[in-house]
Each structure stands twice: as structure tokens, then as C-alpha cells.
Scaffold this motif. Structure first.
Motif, mmCIF file in Angstrom:
data_model
loop_
_atom_site.group_PDB
_atom_site.id
_atom_site.type_symbol
_atom_site.label_atom_id
_atom_site.label_comp_id
_atom_site.label_asym_id
_atom_site.label_seq_id
_atom_site.Cartn_x
_atom_site.Cartn_y
_atom_site.Cartn_z
ATOM 1 N N GLU B 10 0.863 -1.174 0.000
ATOM 2 C CA GLU B 10 0.000 0.000 0.000
ATOM 3 C C GLU B 10 0.907 1.234 0.000
ATOM 4 O O GLU B 10 1.887 1.283 0.747
ATOM 5 C CB GLU B 10 -0.863 0.016 1.269
ATOM 6 C CG GLU B 10 -1.886 -1.106 1.361
ATOM 7 C CD GLU B 10 -3.036 -0.959 0.372
ATOM 8 O OE1 GLU B 10 -3.206 0.137 -0.187
ATOM 9 O OE2 GLU B 10 -3.758 -1.952 0.162
ATOM 10 N N ARG B 18 7.892 -0.498 8.410
ATOM 11 C CA ARG B 18 7.451 -1.836 8.811
ATOM 12 C C ARG B 18 8.322 -2.899 8.153
ATOM 13 O O ARG B 18 8.701 -3.896 8.759
ATOM 14 C CB ARG B 18 6.003 -2.074 8.382
ATOM 15 C CG ARG B 18 5.000 -1.332 9.221
ATOM 16 C CD ARG B 18 3.576 -1.616 8.767
ATOM 17 N NE ARG B 18 2.706 -0.525 9.147
ATOM 18 C CZ ARG B 18 2.258 -0.314 10.386
ATOM 19 N NH1 ARG B 18 2.576 -1.155 11.351
ATOM 20 N NH2 ARG B 18 1.506 0.721 10.666
ATOM 21 N N LYS B 66 2.756 -11.420 5.878
ATOM 22 C CA LYS B 66 1.902 -11.287 7.061
ATOM 23 C C LYS B 66 1.625 -9.817 7.404
ATOM 24 O O LYS B 66 0.620 -9.503 8.023
ATOM 25 C CB LYS B 66 2.624 -11.962 8.232
ATOM 26 C CG LYS B 66 1.756 -12.222 9.443
ATOM 27 C CD LYS B 66 2.576 -13.007 10.449
ATOM 28 C CE LYS B 66 1.930 -13.056 11.804
ATOM 29 N NZ LYS B 66 2.765 -13.803 12.742
ATOM 30 N N VAL B 68 0.200 -6.322 7.365
ATOM 31 C CA VAL B 68 -1.120 -5.932 6.870
ATOM 32 C C VAL B 68 -1.025 -5.073 5.610
ATOM 33 O O VAL B 68 -1.854 -5.184 4.724
ATOM 34 C CB VAL B 68 -1.917 -5.234 7.990
ATOM 35 C CG1 VAL B 68 -3.183 -4.596 7.452
ATOM 36 C CG2 VAL B 68 -2.266 -6.236 9.089
ATOM 37 N N ASP B 69 -0.012 -4.236 5.495
ATOM 38 C CA ASP B 69 0.080 -3.340 4.343
ATOM 39 C C ASP B 69 0.740 -3.966 3.110
ATOM 40 O O ASP B 69 0.874 -3.307 2.088
ATOM 41 C CB ASP B 69 0.852 -2.062 4.724
ATOM 42 C CG ASP B 69 0.024 -1.158 5.619
ATOM 43 O OD1 ASP B 69 -1.215 -1.177 5.480
ATOM 44 O OD2 ASP B 69 0.605 -0.434 6.449
ATOM 45 N N VAL B 70 1.168 -5.204 3.224
ATOM 46 C CA VAL B 70 1.819 -5.849 2.076
ATOM 47 C C VAL B 70 0.773 -6.587 1.249
ATOM 48 O O VAL B 70 0.012 -7.405 1.760
ATOM 49 C CB VAL B 70 2.926 -6.819 2.546
ATOM 50 C CG1 VAL B 70 3.403 -7.692 1.383
ATOM 51 C CG2 VAL B 70 4.093 -6.024 3.116
ATOM 52 N N ILE B 71 0.744 -6.272 -0.031
ATOM 53 C CA ILE B 71 -0.263 -6.880 -0.904
ATOM 54 C C ILE B 71 0.262 -8.186 -1.484
ATOM 55 O O ILE B 71 -0.443 -9.177 -1.542
ATOM 56 C CB ILE B 71 -0.650 -5.903 -2.045
ATOM 57 C CG1 ILE B 71 -1.203 -4.602 -1.432
ATOM 58 C CG2 ILE B 71 -1.676 -6.528 -2.973
ATOM 59 C CD1 ILE B 71 -1.333 -3.456 -2.406
#
Lengths: 578, 164
Positions: B10, B18, B66, B68-71
Motif C-alpha cells: 500500500e 514496517r 503477514k 497488513v500493508d503488504v499486498i
């Protein structure tokens, strides 16, 4: 539509998420939030320390299965909950923490009570958010709850600057949410499920190794059903105590460092380990290269990163425990494995959990056995961390899941008492008992004010050995009995080196837990003799209010069995010197 | 062993932190990193080069996924891909060796982007290996300065939409 402030939106969003209770402590940069709480439907519990607020939210969540919520201010408020977040993160507990933050215009300027909360909490949360615009607040709260409760649960932090709390916009709470980059897998792969079932069907000595994941996904019945159908022995982690009935012939009890002899033997002799919602923690596996060498390993877990992280897995199945086990159970052949069960029973009788029951000494195991019998394992028991925790794990026979709450992964001293208070708020009709060590208890005992002022009863059983007992045990076993800074009674005029504790010679212990309890208007009872234990426990359980028992146990009692750190589960010691 | 990992994330503040924290917490050094927006402005693409054992890479790939912001995470070892690195190399160039260096640069498909009395600067976009060979060739002349951007890599066949 009437516009609302960010603070009002925040509280309304929490209520939309069916949050009944939140724990915390106000402060400068959270004042608008606390103003919005004033007179709202949210039941807010004021704690005495933010760390305790995070543990209360944790205890509430573990005991109820709902999401725990804590609300604190910026800077020190936020840094104080870091331990609580870490504890919840390691043990997969769903939590949402809200922190106040300095105004967006001064972030990064070293403003009063400013901390980089997002940076500090990044490694101890599942995810965290800094909300920079009030328009994003409602959606962020929705996302926070969604992330905290789905997949492998965990704590999520939302950092809300004070200008966002004061900002105004219309309140629209999203009904549903989708995050394209976050999609946990619930269904197991059919091919993998088939292979897993084949391994189980072909095995002669299968063992279920179950962890928190089983409790999170309510898969206890599936484990019970499959284990009975195919004669699979079941061992549990510390956190999964109560997930499997302790009184069946298939139950092995806890495995690992202070697990039972039979559980460790069975794992090592097994030819198929079916790990479900467990993560092969080093306290469970012992020396990894000699862990269950002959076993094929099936690992069912919703968290793909848990697979083959520590022990190489033969058949991974990524998915929700209950969903996957339902599928597996259709493929499992009904089978009797009499030889295997017989072998296990031999191990059980060879070295059951034991202590000296015939002398008059005050053994801690006896106290926990009594608690277990008197409550019939129906009470919620929380523990601090140390020897008492392991004795509680060994001797408290919780009759179901969510009755034994303990900090497993992070091993947080000071967890048990606030967690018990949180658990009581979530289970007002249940008996809640903390089994504490005298060291751990002192880390958060100030929270007794919360129990007293809110008129809830939490029973405290202090197993007082005037030591940081677990440290002392390791010093006795591995550091030549050099009791360096583990004695909690030691005073300035004590001999510099001392490894001969003796209550009649040692200085007076402080605090006097009885007087201390009295100062809160709470009944305190000191017990120094074995025969007084049972009557005191009965009195405690009958009481409608909080009670503190300060029980002076055998000082140098050790926990056994024990697998020394870094050794194989085969090297289990059942008493000192093998 | 050298690994090339491509990460679609994202396009938000804090995402790089992160990701880098993940490597740092495991004591892994990032050898090269490049980040930019993709044709979809809500998505950024990172290309990360790290050295380490294959088992570590597998863990890192899972851990990245894992977040959350990684697509999407693509480990380029198992797909056909193109990689390029861009380097600016300033080389000592007395008049006597100028012609020689211009020839050398053209062999390596480098472009001369600046020239002074005693130096020339070559821009070269190529695979890392090729850039390294060029550097070896010009080393005897004396290198004044090198600056290169991180490696960028693309999957040969798929489109961004297919990959998400």
C-alpha cells in the motif's frame, strides 16, 4: 446529518463494535476522548497503572473470547502499555489499544508527553495506525477490530492525535470492511488435508499437540472427537490448558520444559505429531534437532509464518483449526491403538506428577491441588510468571478452555493480578483466583484499588517463598547455588553471599501482605502450616469480597519434571540430580 | 546467497519502516532497496536485495506477507524476470585516455553524460554483473566516484493486476 467530534466518533465506534468495557487512565492528550466517555454507555474502568489496563483488557479477552480494549494517553501512557501489547501479541490475544497523541502539527517536535508510539509499538502489535484526519477515524476503528479478531488474533493500536479528537465530521460507521492486503486463509487446502489424514491413518503412535489456536477457533470438540475415534494421544501447551479433558486415558497433559513425563516421552516416541494452533515454542520442543525425530509432522495453523519456523513440517495445512479438523475428521479411519495407549499409561504410572504428600511441610503443589478440588476446576485461575505458574499449570485441572489464563510467550510477571480483574469484569458470576508468587504480585498489586472500588471479588493466593523462585531454582541447579539477587527478603545487614534461607533467621519480609490487604479494606490471611490451608481456602471461596492469602511455602521447593534449557525432551529430570 | 524480492505494498506512510524493521529485527542487512509508485498510485513496488540462507528468505517472505500493508511478495528466484541497476560512474580521464574510455563505455552501452578536462561521467543501466565488469575495466584509470540506485526488477509476463 449532525456532525460529531473525533472523540465522540471514537466512542460511538467502540459501541458499534459492541465494546462493553474499556480499561485505562486519562491524561492531557486524551482529554477529549475522556470527555466523550463521560456519561456515555461505555463502562470505563480507571486503573492505577496503564500496564495493568493493558493486562486487564487481555484477561478480559482471554476469558471471554471478546476483544479487550484499553484507552490511555500519549507518551508515558503509551509506553506503559508496551508490555501488555507484547504479552497479548505473543499469546495471540485480540486487543484494541487507543492512545492519545500530541497534535499533528507538533508531532516530531519533542512536545510534552510525546512519544513515537507507532514506532515503539510496531514490533509488539499485529498492526498499528496513526490517524491523521478525523474523516479516517471511524473506518480505522473498524479496521482495527477486524484485524485484531480475524486470522491469528493480536493487539492493534490506534494512535489518535488530540486535534483529530477535536476535529469534526459526520459519523458514518462502515458496515463491512475489506482490506485487499489482508486476507487470512480459513479453508485448508483439500490436497494437504488428504495428505494429513493419510499420515494420521498410517501412524502407529500419533500425538495431537494442541495450542491456543484450538481455543481461538473453538475446535475443542473436533480434537476430542478425532482423538477418541482414532486413539490419538493429546498433549497441550501452557496456553491450551483446559482445551482437552484432563481425565481421559488419551490425555497427556502439558509438554515441554515443565510438562509431564508421559507427554514428553510420548512426543519423542511418536511417529506422527499433529500440531494444531501451536507454534513449537522452545519451551515445548526442547533442543529442536532432537525433537520427535521419528515423527512425521502435520501442522495446522492459520498463521503461515508459524509453519516450518522452528521444526520442519512434513504436511502444512494453513487454515482455521476448526474448519480444517472438520474436514480431516471425515477422512480419519476409526482405529484402536491399544499398544500405544498401553505404553502411554505405563509412562503415566511410572512418573506421575508428584511431590511429598506425607510430610508436614507446606508444599505449593498441595495448595493448588486443594484449589483445584474445592473449585472442581470451574474457577478462572490466572497466574503470574515463575514457579507458581508451573505448579498451577501442573496441578490446576481446569474443566474447560478459557479458565486458565497465563502469560506464556512473553512470560510477563505482573500479568496475573490485573488479568484476573479483567477476567472478573467479563465473568461477574464466576470465581476468579490469582495464583501469584510473592515477587510477581508486587509488580501490579496496586490494582487492588480497582477491585475494591468497583466492588468485585478477586481472590489472591500468594505462594510466598520470599524468592524470585524460578531464578533461584536455576541458580541452584545451574549456577552452583549462587543466589544472586533472587532473595526478596535480603536486607542491607544480611551476609553478602547467602544460600541458606531460613525463615526463623531471615529478616522480616516486606510488605506484610495481610496488613497491606487490610489497608484496602480487604481480608488478608497468613498461613504458615499445612493444616491451615484447606480451612483458609474454604473461607476464601465462601467470601463474597476480595481475599488475600499469604501462604508461606517451602522456600527451596523446585519444579519437576524439568527439561533443562537447551537439552532434549529425552533428558527430562523427574527430580534433582536426575 | 543473493536474493531478489519484489514487494507490492500500500502506498502509505510508515510502510517502508514496517518492512525494514522486519529485516533489522532479524539482523539482516538490506543490500539494495528501491521503491516507487506503480501505475496504480495506491500501490508502491519495492525491490529488495538481501544476502542470506534460503531458509531465512522463506521466513522473511512469509513474514512480509503477514504484514497488513503488504499486498504481494514475489521471490524472483522462481520466475522469469528482468533486473536492472542504474549507476553513475565518474572516472579520471587525462586527455591521453579519453578516446579509449569513450570506446569502453560504448562497448558496455554506457552513456557519457558529463565531461571535464580530467574526468568523464558514464551512466550505465544494466544488470548488476555487467556494471561490476565495467567497473573492473575502468578501475585502472582511477574512479573518482560511483553512485548507483537500487536494483529494480520486473516479472517478464504478468501485469500488476494479475499479480495482486
Amino acid at each position: 446529518m449532525k456532525k460529531k467530534t473525533g472523540a465522540q466518533i471514537l466512542i460511538k465506534s467502540l459501541l458499534k463494535e459492541n465494546v462493553e468495557i474499556a480499561f485505562g487512565l486519562p491524561g492531557g492528550q486524551a482529554l477529549p476522548i475522556f470527555d466523550a466517555i463521560y456519561g456515555s454507555k461505555l463502562n470505563f474502568i480507571l486503573t492505577r497503572h496503564e500496564q495493568a489496563a493493558s493486562h486487564m483488557a487481555d484477561g478480559y479477552a482471554r476469558s471471554t473470547g471478546k476483544t479487550g480494549v484499553c484507552i490511555v494517553t500519549s507518551g508515558p501512557g503509551a509506553t506503559n502499555i508496551v508490555t501488555g501489547l507484547g504479552t497479548a501479541y505473543m499469546d495471540s490475544v485480540p486487543m484494541v489499544a487507543i492512545t492519545g497523541q500530541v497534535s499533528t502539527s507538533v508531532i516530531g517536535q519533542g512536545a510534552f508527553q510525546e512519544a513515537d508510539t507507532i514506532g515503539i509499538t510496531r514490533p509488539v502489535t499485529k498492526h498499528n495506525f496513526l490517524v491523521k484526519n478525523v474523516k479516517d477515524l471511524a473506518r480505522t476503528i473498524k479496521e482495527a477490530f477486524y484485524i485484531a479478531t480475524t486470522g491469528r488474533p493480536g493487539p492493534v493500536l490506534v494512535d489518535v492525535p488530540i486535534d483529530v479528537q477535536r476535529g469534526v465530521c459526520e459519523f458514518v460507521y462502515p458496515e463491512r470492511i475489506e482490506i485487499r492486503s489482508y486476507k487470512p486463509t480459513y479453508e485448508g487446502h483439500p490436497g494437504q488435508i488428504k495428505k494429513a489424514a493419510e499420515i494420521i491413518n498410517n501412524s502407529k503412535r500419533p500425538v495431537f499437540y494442541i495450542g491456543t489456536g484450538v481455543i481461538v477457533s473453538n475446535a475443542e470438540k473436533e480434537i476430542l472427537k478425532i482423538s477418541k475415534k482414532a486413539d490419538i494421544a493429546v498433549t497441550n501447551t501452557l496456553l491450551a490448558i483446559g482445551a482437552y479433558p484432563h481425565d481421559t486415558n488419551l490425555s497427556l497433559g502439558m509438554l515441554g520444559m515443565h510438562g509431564t513425563y508421559c507427554a514428553n516421552k510420548a512426543v519423542q516416541a511418536s511417529d506422527a505429531i499433529i500440531a494444531v494452533g501451536a507454534r513449537f515454542d522452545d519451551r515445548c520442543t526442547g533442543k529442536v534437532c532432537s525433537f520427535a525425530k521419528e515423527a512425521k509432522i502435520v501442522h495446522v495453523d492459520i498463521d503461515p509464518t508459524a509453519i516450518s519456523k522452528i521444526v520442519d513440517t512434513d504436511i502444512p495445512v494453513v487454515g482455521d483449526a476448526k474448519t480444517v479438523l472438520k474436514e480431516i475428521s471425515l477422512l480419519i479411519e476409526k482405529k484402536e491403538r491399544k499398544e500405544w495407549i498401553k505404553t502411554i499409561n505405563n509412562w503415566k504410572t511410572e512418573h506421575p506428577l508428584s511431590y511429598n504428600k506425607n510430610d508436614n511441610k507446606l508444599h505449593p503443589q498441595y495448595i493448588i491441588e486443594q484449589i483445584s478440588e474445592l473449585t472442581k476446576g470451574k474457577a478462572i485461575v490466572t497466574t503470574e510468571v515463575g514457579q507458581h505458574q508451573m505448579w498451577a499449570a501442573q496441578y490446576y485441572k481446569a474443566e474447560r478452555s478459557r479458565l486458565f489464563l497465563s502469560s506464556g510467550g512473553l512470560g510477563t510477571m505482573g500479568f496475573g493480578y490485573p488479568a484476573a480483574i479483567g477476567a472478573k469484569f467479563g465473568n461477574l458470576n464466576k470465581e476468579v483466583i490469582v495464583i501469584a508468587g510473592d515477587g510477581s504480585f508486587q509488580m501490579n498489586m496496586q490494582e487492588m484499588a480497582v477491585a475494591v472500588l468497583n466492588d468485585i471479588s478477586v481472590k489472591v493466593v500468594i505462594l510466598n517463598n520470599q524468592y524470585l523462585g524460578n531464578v533461584r531454582q536455576w541458580q541452584e541447579m545451574f549456577y552452583n547455588k549462587r543466589y544472586s539477587h533472587s532473595c526478596l527478603a535480603k536486607r542491607k545487614n544480611c551476609p553478602k553471599l547467602c544460600n541458606k534461607p531460613n525463615r526463623s533467621m531471615c529478616p522480616v519480609y516486606v510488605p506484610d501482605f495481610v496488613k497491606w490487604a487490610n489497608s484496602y479494606g480487604v481480608l488478608g490471611i497468613r498461613i504458615t502450616r499445612k493444616e491451615d490451608v484447606k480451612p483458609a481456602l474454604i473461607k476464601m471461596l465462601k467470601a463474597k469480597c476480595s481475599v488475600v492469602l499469604d501462604i508461606w511455602i517451602e522456600i527451596e521447593e523446585n519444579i519437576f519434571p524439568m527439561v533443562p534449557s537447551g537439552t532434549s525432551l529425552d533428558d527430562i529430570l523427574t527430580r534433582i540430580n536426575g | 546467497m543473493r536474493h531478489l524480492v519484489s514487494v507490492l505494498v500500500e502506498n502509505k506512510f510508515g510502510v517502508l519502516a514496517r518492512i525494514s524493521t522486519l529485516f533489522a529485527a532479524r539482523g539482516l542487512n538490506i543490500n539494495s532497496l528501491s521503491v516507487n509508485e506503480t501505475e496504480d498510485p495506491t500501490i508502491s513496488q519495492m525491490t529488495i536485495v538481501v544476502n542470506g540462507e534460503i531458509s531465512i528468505l522463506e521466513q522473511i517472505t512469509k513474514q512480509l506477507n503477514k504484514l497488513v500493508d503488504v499486498i504481494k511478495v514475489i521471490n524472483f528466484k522462481d520466475t522469469g524476470y528482468i533486473e536492472k541497476e542504474l549507476a553513475l560512474i565518474k572516472i579520471n580521464t587525462p586527455k591521453s585516455s579519453r578516446a579509449e574510455l569513450i570506446k569502453l563505455a560504448s562497448i558496455f552501452k554506457g552513456r557519457i553524460i558529463d565531461m571535464t578536462l580530467d574526468s568523464i561521467t558514464v551512466e550505465i543501466a544494466a544488470e548488476q554483473e555487467k556494471i561490476n565488469s565495467f567497473i573492473k575495466m575502468v578501475l585502472p584509470y582511477g574512479i573518482k566516484e560511483i553512485f548507483s540506485i537500487g536494483i529494480i526488477a520486473l516479472n517478464k509476463n504478468t501485469s500488476l493486476k494479475q499479480r495482486i
